[in-house]
Design a protein around this motif. Structure first.
Motif, PDB file in Angstrom:
ATOM      1  N   HIS A   1       0.800  -1.227   0.000  1.00  0.00           N
ATOM      2  CA  HIS A   1       0.000   0.000   0.000  1.00  0.00           C
ATOM      3  C   HIS A   1       0.834   1.279   0.000  1.00  0.00           C
ATOM      4  O   HIS A   1       0.268   2.374  -0.008  1.00  0.00           O
ATOM      5  CB  HIS A   1      -0.932   0.004   1.215  1.00  0.00           C
ATOM      6  CG  HIS A   1      -1.848  -1.186   1.271  1.00  0.00           C
ATOM      7  ND1 HIS A   1      -2.946  -1.310   0.451  1.00  0.00           N
ATOM      8  CD2 HIS A   1      -1.805  -2.323   2.028  1.00  0.00           C
ATOM      9  CE1 HIS A   1      -3.563  -2.465   0.710  1.00  0.00           C
ATOM     10  NE2 HIS A   1      -2.894  -3.091   1.665  1.00  0.00           N
ATOM     11  N   GLY A   2       2.151   1.181   0.019  1.00  0.00           N
ATOM     12  CA  GLY A   2       3.003   2.363  -0.018  1.00  0.00           C
ATOM     13  C   GLY A   2       2.927   3.216   1.235  1.00  0.00           C
ATOM     14  O   GLY A   2       3.216   4.415   1.194  1.00  0.00           O
ATOM     15  N   ILE A   3       2.549   2.629   2.370  1.00  0.00           N
ATOM     16  CA  ILE A   3       2.434   3.373   3.628  1.00  0.00           C
ATOM     17  C   ILE A   3       3.762   3.282   4.374  1.00  0.00           C
ATOM     18  O   ILE A   3       4.144   2.214   4.861  1.00  0.00           O
ATOM     19  CB  ILE A   3       1.287   2.827   4.506  1.00  0.00           C
ATOM     20  CG1 ILE A   3      -0.042   2.897   3.750  1.00  0.00           C
ATOM     21  CG2 ILE A   3       1.198   3.608   5.814  1.00  0.00           C
ATOM     22  CD1 ILE A   3      -1.205   2.272   4.501  1.00  0.00           C
ATOM     23  N   ARG A   4       4.458   4.420   4.456  1.00  0.00           N
ATOM     24  CA  ARG A   4       5.752   4.468   5.147  1.00  0.00           C
ATOM     25  C   ARG A   4       5.618   4.947   6.600  1.00  0.00           C
ATOM     26  O   ARG A   4       6.355   4.509   7.467  1.00  0.00           O
ATOM     27  CB  ARG A   4       6.718   5.401   4.405  1.00  0.00           C
ATOM     28  CG  ARG A   4       7.123   4.917   3.020  1.00  0.00           C
ATOM     29  CD  ARG A   4       8.087   5.902   2.374  1.00  0.00           C
ATOM     30  NE  ARG A   4       8.496   5.457   1.063  1.00  0.00           N
ATOM     31  CZ  ARG A   4       9.509   4.622   0.835  1.00  0.00           C
ATOM     32  NH1 ARG A   4      10.212   4.160   1.847  1.00  0.00           N
ATOM     33  NH2 ARG A   4       9.821   4.272  -0.402  1.00  0.00           N
ATOM     34  N   HIS A   5       4.707   5.883   6.815  1.00  0.00           N
ATOM     35  CA  HIS A   5       4.588   6.472   8.151  1.00  0.00           C
ATOM     36  C   HIS A   5       3.584   5.655   8.960  1.00  0.00           C
ATOM     37  O   HIS A   5       2.387   5.723   8.731  1.00  0.00           O
ATOM     38  CB  HIS A   5       4.127   7.928   8.052  1.00  0.00           C
ATOM     39  CG  HIS A   5       4.209   8.645   9.368  1.00  0.00           C
ATOM     40  ND1 HIS A   5       5.251   9.483   9.690  1.00  0.00           N
ATOM     41  CD2 HIS A   5       3.394   8.619  10.445  1.00  0.00           C
ATOM     42  CE1 HIS A   5       5.070   9.955  10.901  1.00  0.00           C
ATOM     43  NE2 HIS A   5       3.950   9.450  11.378  1.00  0.00           N
ATOM     44  N   THR A   6       4.098   4.872   9.919  1.00  0.00           N
ATOM     45  CA  THR A   6       3.236   4.013  10.728  1.00  0.00           C
ATOM     46  C   THR A   6       3.537   4.208  12.206  1.00  0.00           C
ATOM     47  O   THR A   6       4.682   4.448  12.602  1.00  0.00           O
ATOM     48  CB  THR A   6       3.447   2.526  10.382  1.00  0.00           C
ATOM     49  OG1 THR A   6       4.811   2.168  10.635  1.00  0.00           O
ATOM     50  CG2 THR A   6       3.111   2.247   8.932  1.00  0.00           C
ATOM     51  N   THR A   7       2.499   4.122  13.007  1.00  0.00           N
ATOM     52  CA  THR A   7       2.634   4.112  14.464  1.00  0.00           C
ATOM     53  C   THR A   7       1.910   2.867  14.948  1.00  0.00           C
ATOM     54  O   THR A   7       0.668   2.821  14.936  1.00  0.00           O
ATOM     55  CB  THR A   7       2.021   5.372  15.089  1.00  0.00           C
ATOM     56  OG1 THR A   7       2.633   6.525  14.520  1.00  0.00           O
ATOM     57  CG2 THR A   7       2.241   5.384  16.598  1.00  0.00           C
ATOM     58  N   LEU A   8       2.669   1.860  15.326  1.00  0.00           N
ATOM     59  CA  LEU A   8       2.101   0.572  15.714  1.00  0.00           C
ATOM     60  C   LEU A   8       2.414   0.288  17.181  1.00  0.00           C
ATOM     61  O   LEU A   8       3.581   0.280  17.588  1.00  0.00           O
ATOM     62  CB  LEU A   8       2.667  -0.558  14.850  1.00  0.00           C
ATOM     63  CG  LEU A   8       2.412  -0.455  13.339  1.00  0.00           C
ATOM     64  CD1 LEU A   8       3.137  -1.579  12.607  1.00  0.00           C
ATOM     65  CD2 LEU A   8       0.930  -0.500  13.038  1.00  0.00           C
ATOM     66  N   GLN A   9       1.369   0.090  17.966  1.00  0.00           N
ATOM     67  CA  GLN A   9       1.542  -0.403  19.328  1.00  0.00           C
ATOM     68  C   GLN A   9       1.373  -1.912  19.274  1.00  0.00           C
ATOM     69  O   GLN A   9       0.316  -2.411  18.885  1.00  0.00           O
ATOM     70  CB  GLN A   9       0.515   0.214  20.282  1.00  0.00           C
ATOM     71  CG  GLN A   9       0.656  -0.299  21.708  1.00  0.00           C
ATOM     72  CD  GLN A   9      -0.375   0.279  22.639  1.00  0.00           C
ATOM     73  OE1 GLN A   9      -0.954   1.327  22.336  1.00  0.00           O
ATOM     74  NE2 GLN A   9      -0.620  -0.375  23.759  1.00  0.00           N
ATOM     75  N   VAL A  10       2.426  -2.635  19.653  1.00  0.00           N
ATOM     76  CA  VAL A  10       2.422  -4.090  19.535  1.00  0.00           C
ATOM     77  C   VAL A  10       2.550  -4.698  20.926  1.00  0.00           C
ATOM     78  O   VAL A  10       3.505  -4.404  21.656  1.00  0.00           O
ATOM     79  CB  VAL A  10       3.564  -4.584  18.628  1.00  0.00           C
ATOM     80  CG1 VAL A  10       3.463  -6.095  18.432  1.00  0.00           C
ATOM     81  CG2 VAL A  10       3.519  -3.876  17.278  1.00  0.00           C
ATOM     82  N   ASP A  11       1.591  -5.546  21.303  1.00  0.00           N
ATOM     83  CA  ASP A  11       1.599  -6.213  22.614  1.00  0.00           C
ATOM     84  C   ASP A  11       1.328  -7.694  22.428  1.00  0.00           C
ATOM     85  O   ASP A  11       0.741  -8.116  21.418  1.00  0.00           O
ATOM     86  CB  ASP A  11       0.504  -5.632  23.519  1.00  0.00           C
ATOM     87  CG  ASP A  11       0.774  -4.193  23.902  1.00  0.00           C
ATOM     88  OD1 ASP A  11       1.869  -3.927  24.427  1.00  0.00           O
ATOM     89  OD2 ASP A  11      -0.106  -3.335  23.686  1.00  0.00           O
TER      90      ASP A  11
END
Length: 314
Positions: free
Chosen positions: A279-289
């Motif tokens: 999808h060409g999405i470079r800017h990500t903020t992922l909270q991973v638990d």
């Protein structure tokens, strides 16, 4: 744990866009000044009116240049994304300007259908032919920029519609010369208004989507959430948001839960790779638990003892 990826600035694209917009502005401004001089010499209201239309094109290009310059400024203070959305504001203003011109052309065109003024075909035709060449050059210059940018697209639509206007004016001038049918000028104006309305609607619609933080075109949030869930080791996804900061700058945030035996950092990297490649999405903020560590909101704010939701006091 909170993990964040940052997008890369499109400085090179904006530098190229500014050069092309600047060159197109110079071409349009020089022709506008020449058209004013000829209009005054020939006492032609039609040419002076068209010069005023060219002035709106010059204004659209100048606004696009200003917005591009503002978008280059780095993030600072309260503006954590910088001023990138100045380009979207520019596109919206250009779209609204096209609608204003539509109203003018429709009113004036209808008036001239009922009260056709005297139109000198020869100067109209000659000026229109020169205008076609000038606008072809300006259109070519802007088309070399990044038209995925709504800012560039807004300036492009202004110049493209001016090109259509000169073609229609040239045809009308030729008809007046050959047949004396002066209403051809009004018919041409109404055709131009229809094309402008279509272009203006597209700009206002697309810029409004960005301001309202709708998902980028071509990205379905529900399908995207399903793709993330299919990543090996991902158990669940919550609070997924995807939007555009500005044209060509999609961003995403989400809370991702992974199986107990899987590494959170590794799964985050895999999700980011999927988002970028598909999808060409470079800017990500992922909270991973880990799934077993996730506490639902209700458990963080427990109900008062002795009360049951919706039933009143026990």
């Amino acid at each position: 744990m909170a993990e964040q990826g940052h997008g890369h600035p499109h400085t090179a694209d904006r530098d190229t866009d500014r050069r092309h917009l600047g060159a197109a502005l110079a071409v349009i401004a020089l022709f506008m000044l020449a058209e004013v001089a000829v209009g005054i010499y020939a006492s032609s209201l039609a040419l002076l009116s068209d010069a005023a239309h060219m002035l709106t094109d010059a204004g659209a290009l100048a606004l696009a240049l200003l917005a591009s310059g503002l978008a280059r400024r780095p993030a600072k203070g309260a503006y954590t994304f910088g001023l990138k959305r100045a380009e979207i504001l520019s596109a919206q203003i250009n779209g609204i300007t096209l609608f204003v011109l539509v109203v003018y052309f429709v009113v004036e065109g209808v008036r001239r259908l009922f009260e056709p003024p005297h139109v000198a075909g020869t100067p109209v035709l000659v000026t229109a032919l020169v205008g076609i060449v000038v606008n072809l050059v300006a259109t070519w210059l802007i088309s070399r920029g990044n038209r995925r940018s709504l800012n560039v697209e807004g300036a492009f639509q202004h110049i493209l519609n001016d090109l259509y206007a000169f073609v229609a004016t040239a045809v009308a001038g030729l008809l007046v010369m050959l047949t004396g049918w002066t209403r051809a000028d009004a018919v041409a104006a109404l055709l131009i208004a229809a094309l402008m309305a279509r272009a203006g609607y597209g700009l206002v619609r697309d810029s409004a989507r960005v301001f309202l933080e709708a998902a980028p075109k071509g990205i379905d949030p529900e399908s995207l959430e399903g793709e993330i869930r299919e990543v090996d080791g991902v158990v669940d996804v919550h609070e997924l948001h995807v939007w555009e900061v500005t044209s060509g700058f999609p961003a995403l945030s989400a809370h991702v839960l992974v199986a107990e035996e899987r590494d959170c950092h590794e799964r985050r990297t895999e999700v980011e790779r999927l988002l970028l490649e598909r999808h060409g999405i470079r800017h990500t903020t992922l909270q991973v638990d880990h799934h077993q560590d996730f506490l639902p909101t209700d458990s963080l704010f427990p109900r008062e003892s002795g009360r049951d939701e919706g039933t009143g006091p026990a």
